[in-house]
Design a protein around this motif. Structure first.
Motif, PDB file in Angstrom:
ATOM      1  N   LEU A 100      73.730  69.943  76.030  1.00  0.00           N
ATOM      2  CA  LEU A 100      72.398  69.916  75.126  1.00  0.00           C
ATOM      3  C   LEU A 100      71.745  70.920  74.628  1.00  0.00           C
ATOM      4  O   LEU A 100      70.868  71.575  73.201  1.00  0.00           O
ATOM      5  CB  LEU A 100      71.917  68.356  75.264  1.00  0.00           C
ATOM      6  N   VAL A 101      70.456  71.754  75.875  1.00  0.00           N
ATOM      7  CA  VAL A 101      70.374  72.590  76.082  1.00  0.00           C
ATOM      8  C   VAL A 101      71.310  73.870  75.080  1.00  0.00           C
ATOM      9  O   VAL A 101      70.896  74.867  74.384  1.00  0.00           O
ATOM     10  CB  VAL A 101      70.008  73.500  77.002  1.00  0.00           C
ATOM     11  N   ALA A 102      72.261  74.255  75.434  1.00  0.00           N
ATOM     12  CA  ALA A 102      72.930  75.126  75.172  1.00  0.00           C
ATOM     13  C   ALA A 102      73.009  75.526  73.126  1.00  0.00           C
ATOM     14  O   ALA A 102      73.075  76.373  72.502  1.00  0.00           O
ATOM     15  CB  ALA A 102      74.003  75.084  75.341  1.00  0.00           C
ATOM     16  N   VAL A 103      73.512  74.074  73.096  1.00  0.00           N
ATOM     17  CA  VAL A 103      73.395  73.597  71.305  1.00  0.00           C
ATOM     18  C   VAL A 103      71.985  73.823  70.545  1.00  0.00           C
ATOM     19  O   VAL A 103      71.666  74.554  69.927  1.00  0.00           O
ATOM     20  CB  VAL A 103      74.144  71.927  71.289  1.00  0.00           C
ATOM     21  N   LYS A 104      70.713  73.255  71.289  1.00  0.00           N
ATOM     22  CA  LYS A 104      69.980  73.362  71.274  1.00  0.00           C
ATOM     23  C   LYS A 104      68.908  75.027  70.614  1.00  0.00           C
ATOM     24  O   LYS A 104      68.159  74.744  69.671  1.00  0.00           O
ATOM     25  CB  LYS A 104      68.695  73.523  71.884  1.00  0.00           C
TER      26      LYS A 104
END
Length: 220
Positions: free
Chosen positions: A197-201
């Protein structure tokens, strides 16, 4: 000035030769092992970021989101740039897109396996943003904007932030997935999901920032 740089470099080299490496305290190793056992992932850094200091990480993600929104707000009243500076020669375009492919693959690897090896969501997002930036400096800004709108990247960015906050709150109140076997891909509870999720964000947020600066400044 260059002599100062040379002197500093020589002094640093002498320091590495003369002074021994600091001994690792056994207590420090015990703390690392405790974090690994508590989080269920071999990468102790990911364990700290997404478990021991998860409260801080939530606000780090929120601050990044706020920064992107602030850039959009501050530049909203400006006129778009008439000239966009980018690579036009074929060798530079080929090298930039090759670098973008490598950066994208590295980003995917760091996002999926960041809890098992050095890496994680933030590093994966930076790698993804680097890939997008390399494509942006070799492609039409109109084309980049069209893809951004077509895939609704702004919506996915906001969704990833909201899901991250929800899962982080669940973790903080003690609701977790099974940790699984240490060292396996599906292990560590929510940590692998939070990594992704952090990578996508971060990647999508970087894409938004890149488009903003291209539109209003004509460069990255």
């Amino acid at each position: 000035m260059k002599w100062i740089y040379i002197a500093v470099g020589i002094a640093l080299y002498i320091k590495m030769l003369v002074f021994p490496n600091p001994a690792i305290d056994s207590a420090e190793l015990a703390i690392v092992e405790s974090i690994v056992q508590d989080s269920g992932v071999p990468n102790a850094v990911s364990g700290i970021i997404f478990r021991n200091r998860l409260y801080d990480t939530i606000f780090e993600v929120v601050v990044f989101t706020t920064a992107i929104m602030g850039a959009k707000f501050l530049l909203a009243n400006e006129q778009p740039s008439q000239t966009v500076y980018q690579f036009t020669d074929h060798p530079s375009i080929v090298l930039a897109r090759l670098g973008a492919t490598i950066a994208a693959l590295v980003g995917i690897e760091l996002a999926i396996r960041g809890h098992l090896s050095p890496g994680g969501g933030f590093a994966a997002g930076v790698a993804g943003g680097t890939a997008i930036g390399l494509v942006a400096i070799t492609s039409s800004s109109t084309w980049m904007e069209a893809i951004y709108q077509r895939w609704q990247a702004a919506t996915w960015e906001k969704v990833s932030v909201l899901v991250f906050i929800v899962l982080a709150v669940l973790t903080l109140v003690g609701i977790e997935l099974p940790q699984g076997q240490l060292g396996r891909l599906f292990s560590g509870g929510w940590i692998p999901v939070l990594n992704i999720l952090v990578a996508v964000k971060v990647a999508l947020g970087s894409w938004a920032a890149i488009l903003i600066f291209i539109r209003y400044r004509g460069l990255l």
